[in-house]
Design an enzyme around this catalytic site. Structure first.
Site, PDB file in Angstrom:
ATOM      1  CE1 TYR A   1      14.044  31.607   5.026  1.00 15.92           C
ATOM      2  CE2 TYR A   1      14.143  29.315   4.469  1.00 15.92           C
ATOM      3  CZ  TYR A   1      13.916  30.643   4.125  1.00 15.92           C
ATOM      4  OH  TYR A   1      13.493  30.811   2.829  1.00 15.92           O
TER       5      TYR A   1
ATOM      6  CE  LYS B   1      -0.453   0.026   5.048  1.00 15.78           C
ATOM      7  NZ  LYS B   1      -1.381   0.152   6.123  1.00 15.78           N
TER       8      LYS B   1
END
Length: 357
Positions: free
Chosen positions: A254, A35
């Protein structure tokens, strides 16, 4: 020319891991759980690799089952969530898909047209899907009355805490399951997720369902995939695109979340959270270049991240950095990011090409 950032998929590792699952399953057969696009590895290529090893695949939804058929495989395919609408049952019957029925609505769709063979989900304590044990007699009587019981393949349940060796819940769920399905000994049983394969004396009955272990990540708390005899199937790589010396007192990225305490040689790597690398993997998260372990510096950006090259002074622009794979396990990175390997593997985005080798 495309950016060289890539997820390399080792098909031999997939086969090794499936054979490890089959070995641990003992007398049980093992269905390959593919899956979520084969846990991010590419469902068609994973199915191609494992088709000679198994007679059953398992997926979450009918679209994934159709992808397996589209790859040319005629194996039985178990739909772990069953079907999401009534019309899908006819497609299941035509295509040989085996839905896991888990609620009264899905049962009510049977018999309205062409009905497939199916499994029945038993809720033994996880409380996501399935019929409570005390509801099974009524469920089975209803199937008998409707002339549909012969289409039932077996019973399924799912363990909540199999990854925790100290938890007693798996044993409790196993006992509940055995008692619940005992009146129907002619039907098969499936309980074993990946973690259950590594629990001593855990019954796996007729069919186990190995998932994450097929891809080389660990299903067990406190254990690495390598310690469990697994090989990583995905190596996530990206190139160094620049190197520089950050001077003592300067910061990177950042938020200026990392500041150099001394002059430090660093590099920028062409991968970021838009590629599925976890944004919350902070300073100290391991990576590797030229076979040697290095560490991240500062925050992960959308398309880039910074690494400390102090330990590998010979590293140069164009060198490929391993974000996870054979040197750095995906589980290590997941721990640093406060998540699990499952999320990282399935979260690698579509702009990262998969190269199957």
């Amino acid at each position: 020319m495309p950016r060289p950032t890539v997820a390399r998929i080792d098909l031999d590792a997939l086969k090794h891991n499936f054979r490890r699952a089959r070995e641990l399953a003992g007398t049980a057969y093992a269905m390959a759980v593919v899956k979520a696009d084969g846990y991010g590895h590419g469902i068609r290529s994973v199915a191609d690799a494992l088709a000679p090893e198994t007679s059953r695949f398992a997926v979450a939804c009918i679209e994934e089952a159709i992808a397996i058929r589209g790859a040319g495989h005629r194996h039985s395919v178990v739909l772990l969530q069953g079907t999401h609408q009534k019309d899908d049952l006819a497609e299941c019957e035509r295509s040989g898909f085996e839905p896991v029925l888990h609620c009264q609505q899905q049962l009510s769709w049977l018999g309205a047209g062409r009905s497939p063979r199916f499994w029945i989900k038993v809720n033994t304590g996880m409380n996501r899907l399935g019929f409570r044990p005390e509801e099974l007699p009524e469920v089975m009587a209803g199937l008998e009355e409707a002339g549909l019981k012969h289409l039932a393949i077996g019973f399924v349940t799912h363990f909540a805490c199999a990854d925790d060796s100290d938890s007693e819940m798996t044993g409790l769920q196993t006992r509940i399951f055995e008692r619940a399905v005992a009146p129907w000994p002619d039907l098969m049983r499936s309980v074993g997720n990946s973690a259950a394969h590594f629990r001593p004396n855990q019954p796996l009955y007729e069919w186990s369902r190995p998932g994450i272990m097929l891809y080389g990540a660990s299903p067990m708390e406190g254990k690495t995939g390598a310690e469990l005899g697994l090989c990583p199937a995905m190596t996530l790589q990206a190139p160094l695109i620049t190197t520089r010396v950050v001077r003592a007192g300067e910061s990177v990225g950042y938020g200026a979340s990392w500041t150099a305490s001394q002059d430090t040689r660093m590099g920028m790597v062409a991968i970021g959270y838009a590629d599925g690398y976890p944004r919350h993997a902070g300073t100290g998260t391991p990576a590797a270049v030229r076979g040697q372990r290095i560490r991240l510096l500062g925050r992960v950006s959308m398309d880039m991240l910074a690494v400390d090259l102090s330990a590998v002074p010979e590293a140069r622009e164009g060198d490929m950095v391993e974000l996870w794979g054979k040197t750095v396990s995906v589980d290590e990175v997941a721990t640093c990011a406060g998540t699990i390997g499952y999320e990282l593997l399935t979260g690698v985005t579509s702009r990262v090409p998969r190269v199957h080798e």
